[in-house]
Design a protein around this motif. Structure first.
Motif, PDB file in Angstrom:
ATOM      1  N   ILE A   1       5.228  19.267  -6.475  1.00 15.82           N
ATOM      2  CA  ILE A   1       5.187  17.818  -6.258  1.00 15.82           C
ATOM      3  C   ILE A   1       5.221  17.049  -7.577  1.00 15.82           C
ATOM      4  N   ASN A   2       5.765  15.834  -7.498  1.00 13.44           N
ATOM      5  CA  ASN A   2       5.766  14.921  -8.638  1.00 13.44           C
ATOM      6  C   ASN A   2       5.938  13.498  -8.097  1.00 13.44           C
ATOM      7  N   ASP A   3       5.914  12.518  -8.973  1.00 13.15           N
ATOM      8  CA  ASP A   3       6.003  11.120  -8.552  1.00 13.15           C
ATOM      9  C   ASP A   3       7.345  10.804  -7.895  1.00 13.15           C
ATOM     10  N   TYR A   4       8.408  11.437  -8.346  1.00 16.79           N
ATOM     11  CA  TYR A   4       9.730  11.198  -7.776  1.00 16.79           C
ATOM     12  C   TYR A   4       9.776  11.660  -6.317  1.00 16.79           C
ATOM     13  N   VAL A   5       9.217  12.826  -6.043  1.00 19.90           N
ATOM     14  CA  VAL A   5       9.163  13.349  -4.677  1.00 19.90           C
ATOM     15  C   VAL A   5       8.293  12.430  -3.811  1.00 19.90           C
ATOM     16  N   LEU A   6       7.195  11.955  -4.369  1.00 15.26           N
ATOM     17  CA  LEU A   6       6.323  11.047  -3.618  1.00 15.26           C
ATOM     18  C   LEU A   6       7.064   9.765  -3.247  1.00 15.26           C
ATOM     19  N   LEU A   7       7.895   9.259  -4.137  1.00 17.72           N
ATOM     20  CA  LEU A   7       8.700   8.069  -3.826  1.00 17.72           C
ATOM     21  C   LEU A   7       9.626   8.347  -2.636  1.00 17.72           C
ATOM     22  N   HIS A   8      10.273   9.503  -2.635  1.00 25.35           N
ATOM     23  CA  HIS A   8      11.146   9.871  -1.513  1.00 25.35           C
ATOM     24  C   HIS A   8      10.353   9.891  -0.210  1.00 25.35           C
TER      25      HIS A   8
ATOM     26  N   ILE B   1       2.495  -6.811  23.538  1.00 24.98           N
ATOM     27  CA  ILE B   1       2.872  -5.487  23.045  1.00 24.98           C
ATOM     28  C   ILE B   1       2.574  -5.437  21.551  1.00 24.98           C
ATOM     29  N   THR B   2       1.851  -4.400  21.145  1.00 22.85           N
ATOM     30  CA  THR B   2       1.520  -4.196  19.738  1.00 22.85           C
ATOM     31  C   THR B   2       2.181  -2.906  19.271  1.00 22.85           C
ATOM     32  N   ILE B   3       2.896  -2.984  18.150  1.00 25.84           N
ATOM     33  CA  ILE B   3       3.604  -1.827  17.592  1.00 25.84           C
ATOM     34  C   ILE B   3       3.110  -1.628  16.162  1.00 25.84           C
ATOM     35  N   GLN B   4       2.592  -0.446  15.864  1.00 25.81           N
ATOM     36  CA  GLN B   4       2.071  -0.110  14.535  1.00 25.81           C
ATOM     37  C   GLN B   4       2.854   1.058  13.953  1.00 25.81           C
ATOM     38  N   THR B   5       3.135   0.986  12.665  1.00 24.44           N
ATOM     39  CA  THR B   5       3.756   2.101  11.945  1.00 24.44           C
ATOM     40  C   THR B   5       2.633   2.951  11.376  1.00 24.44           C
ATOM     41  N   ILE B   6       2.704   4.252  11.614  1.00 26.04           N
ATOM     42  CA  ILE B   6       1.623   5.136  11.175  1.00 26.04           C
ATOM     43  C   ILE B   6       2.146   6.344  10.395  1.00 26.04           C
ATOM     44  N   PHE B   7       1.299   6.838   9.521  1.00 25.97           N
ATOM     45  CA  PHE B   7       1.511   8.068   8.768  1.00 25.97           C
ATOM     46  C   PHE B   7       0.419   9.027   9.216  1.00 25.97           C
ATOM     47  N   ASN B   8       0.793  10.215   9.636  1.00 26.77           N
ATOM     48  CA  ASN B   8      -0.158  11.219  10.107  1.00 26.77           C
ATOM     49  C   ASN B   8      -0.520  12.157   8.960  1.00 26.77           C
ATOM     50  N   GLU B   9      -1.703  11.965   8.405  1.00 25.37           N
ATOM     51  CA  GLU B   9      -2.128  12.763   7.249  1.00 25.37           C
ATOM     52  C   GLU B   9      -2.200  14.254   7.559  1.00 25.37           C
ATOM     53  N   ASN B  10      -2.771  14.615   8.692  1.00 23.84           N
ATOM     54  CA  ASN B  10      -3.003  16.026   8.994  1.00 23.84           C
ATOM     55  C   ASN B  10      -1.754  16.761   9.447  1.00 23.84           C
ATOM     56  N   GLN B  11      -0.634  16.050   9.547  1.00 23.95           N
ATOM     57  CA  GLN B  11       0.634  16.690   9.889  1.00 23.95           C
ATOM     58  C   GLN B  11       1.648  16.546   8.755  1.00 23.95           C
ATOM     59  N   SER B  12       1.215  15.975   7.638  1.00 25.18           N
ATOM     60  CA  SER B  12       2.088  15.785   6.474  1.00 25.18           C
ATOM     61  C   SER B  12       1.709  16.815   5.411  1.00 25.18           C
ATOM     62  N   TRP B  13       2.728  17.461   4.837  1.00 28.64           N
ATOM     63  CA  TRP B  13       2.534  18.630   3.988  1.00 28.64           C
ATOM     64  C   TRP B  13       3.164  18.424   2.610  1.00 28.64           C
ATOM     65  N   LYS B  14       2.627  19.149   1.627  1.00 29.88           N
ATOM     66  CA  LYS B  14       3.198  19.137   0.279  1.00 29.88           C
ATOM     67  C   LYS B  14       3.098  20.534  -0.326  1.00 29.88           C
ATOM     68  N   ASP B  15       4.063  20.874  -1.177  1.00 28.63           N
ATOM     69  CA  ASP B  15       4.020  22.103  -1.965  1.00 28.63           C
ATOM     70  C   ASP B  15       3.369  21.720  -3.286  1.00 28.63           C
ATOM     71  N   VAL B  16       2.105  22.025  -3.446  1.00 31.14           N
ATOM     72  CA  VAL B  16       1.345  21.546  -4.607  1.00 31.14           C
ATOM     73  C   VAL B  16       1.935  22.025  -5.935  1.00 31.14           C
ATOM     74  N   LYS B  17       2.730  23.073  -5.911  1.00 26.59           N
ATOM     75  CA  LYS B  17       3.324  23.591  -7.146  1.00 26.59           C
ATOM     76  C   LYS B  17       4.564  22.808  -7.575  1.00 26.59           C
TER      77      LYS B  17
ATOM     78  N   LYS C   1       0.858  -1.191   0.000  1.00 19.92           N
ATOM     79  CA  LYS C   1       0.000   0.000   0.000  1.00 19.92           C
ATOM     80  C   LYS C   1       0.889   1.234   0.000  1.00 19.92           C
ATOM     81  N   LYS C   2       0.716   2.072  -0.992  1.00 22.43           N
ATOM     82  CA  LYS C   2       1.573   3.245  -1.148  1.00 22.43           C
ATOM     83  C   LYS C   2       0.818   4.528  -0.826  1.00 22.43           C
ATOM     84  N   LEU C   3       1.560   5.522  -0.386  1.00 20.30           N
ATOM     85  CA  LEU C   3       0.999   6.846  -0.153  1.00 20.30           C
ATOM     86  C   LEU C   3       0.648   7.493  -1.482  1.00 20.30           C
ATOM     87  N   ASN C   4      -0.292   8.432  -1.452  1.00 20.84           N
ATOM     88  CA  ASN C   4      -0.553   9.278  -2.609  1.00 20.84           C
ATOM     89  C   ASN C   4      -0.655  10.714  -2.107  1.00 20.84           C
TER      90      ASN C   4
END
Length: 178
Positions: free
Chosen positions: A87-94, A69-85, A26-29
């Motif tokens: 962005i590209n697929d290469y940056v998304l891969l990074h 003990i349960t350990i989950q890896t999470i991505f916080n959507e509301n704290q993750s930012w992008k410069d819409v001007k 499952k990949k980020l978009n």
């Protein structure tokens, strides 16, 4: 009754829709990056991924009883930012690799926990030290990753890290969540 369901649904989206659990394949978009605030420094910062882990545990008052003990890896959507001007697929891969690195270190944490913590007494004695050690390694790796790739702009270094991260995910595959 219908209004109560809608209200509960909206509240659950607010509370739980902000985090994405890491899943194999499952990949980020770009729609996952919902923050409007850029709190990062540097002209070459095009996006920011806020990710890490959460953990929970169930422990008895009996120090000899097993602990879960349960350990989950999470991505916080509301704290993750992008410069819409910019962005590209290469940056998304990074940015995806930042999330993948979080999973690598979550697996390392799961490994250490599974090897050293068998009961409540072990948890009390070792968990905080194990957690803090892995957390420091994780933070150092993320910083080095951004530094050496110049936030993904050095393509050769980015390719090298893509390989390293994939290898580490494979090396710790026995410690992924099911």
């Amino acid at each position: 009754m219908k209004g109560v369901f809608v209200a509960c649904f909206l509240i659950s989206k607010i509370l739980f829709g902000q985090k994405i659990n890491w899943e194999e394949g499952k990949k980020l978009n770009w729609s996952n990056f919902k923050s409007k605030v850029n709190n990062q420094r540097g002209d070459n910062v095009v996006a920011y991924t806020n990710c890490g882990w959460t953990y929970s545990y169930v422990k008895s008052s009996n120090p000899k009883a097993p602990v879960k003990i349960t350990i989950q890896t999470i991505f916080n959507e509301n704290q993750s930012w992008k410069d819409v001007k910019r962005i590209n697929d290469y940056v998304l891969l990074h940015e995806q690799k930042h999330f993948d690195v979080a999973e690598v270190f979550a697996r390392k944490l799961r490994k250490e926990v599974s090897e050293k913590i068998k009961n409540g007494a072990d948890f009390d004695r070792y968990f905080k030290t194990i957690y803090n050690t892995i957390l420091k390694e994780y933070q150092d790796f993320q910083k080095t990753y951004d530094g050496e790739t110049r936030n993904g702009m050095v393509e050769e270094k980015q390719a090298e890290y893509n390989r390293i991260i994939a290898e580490q995910l494979e090396n710790y595959k026995n410690y992924k969540t099911s």
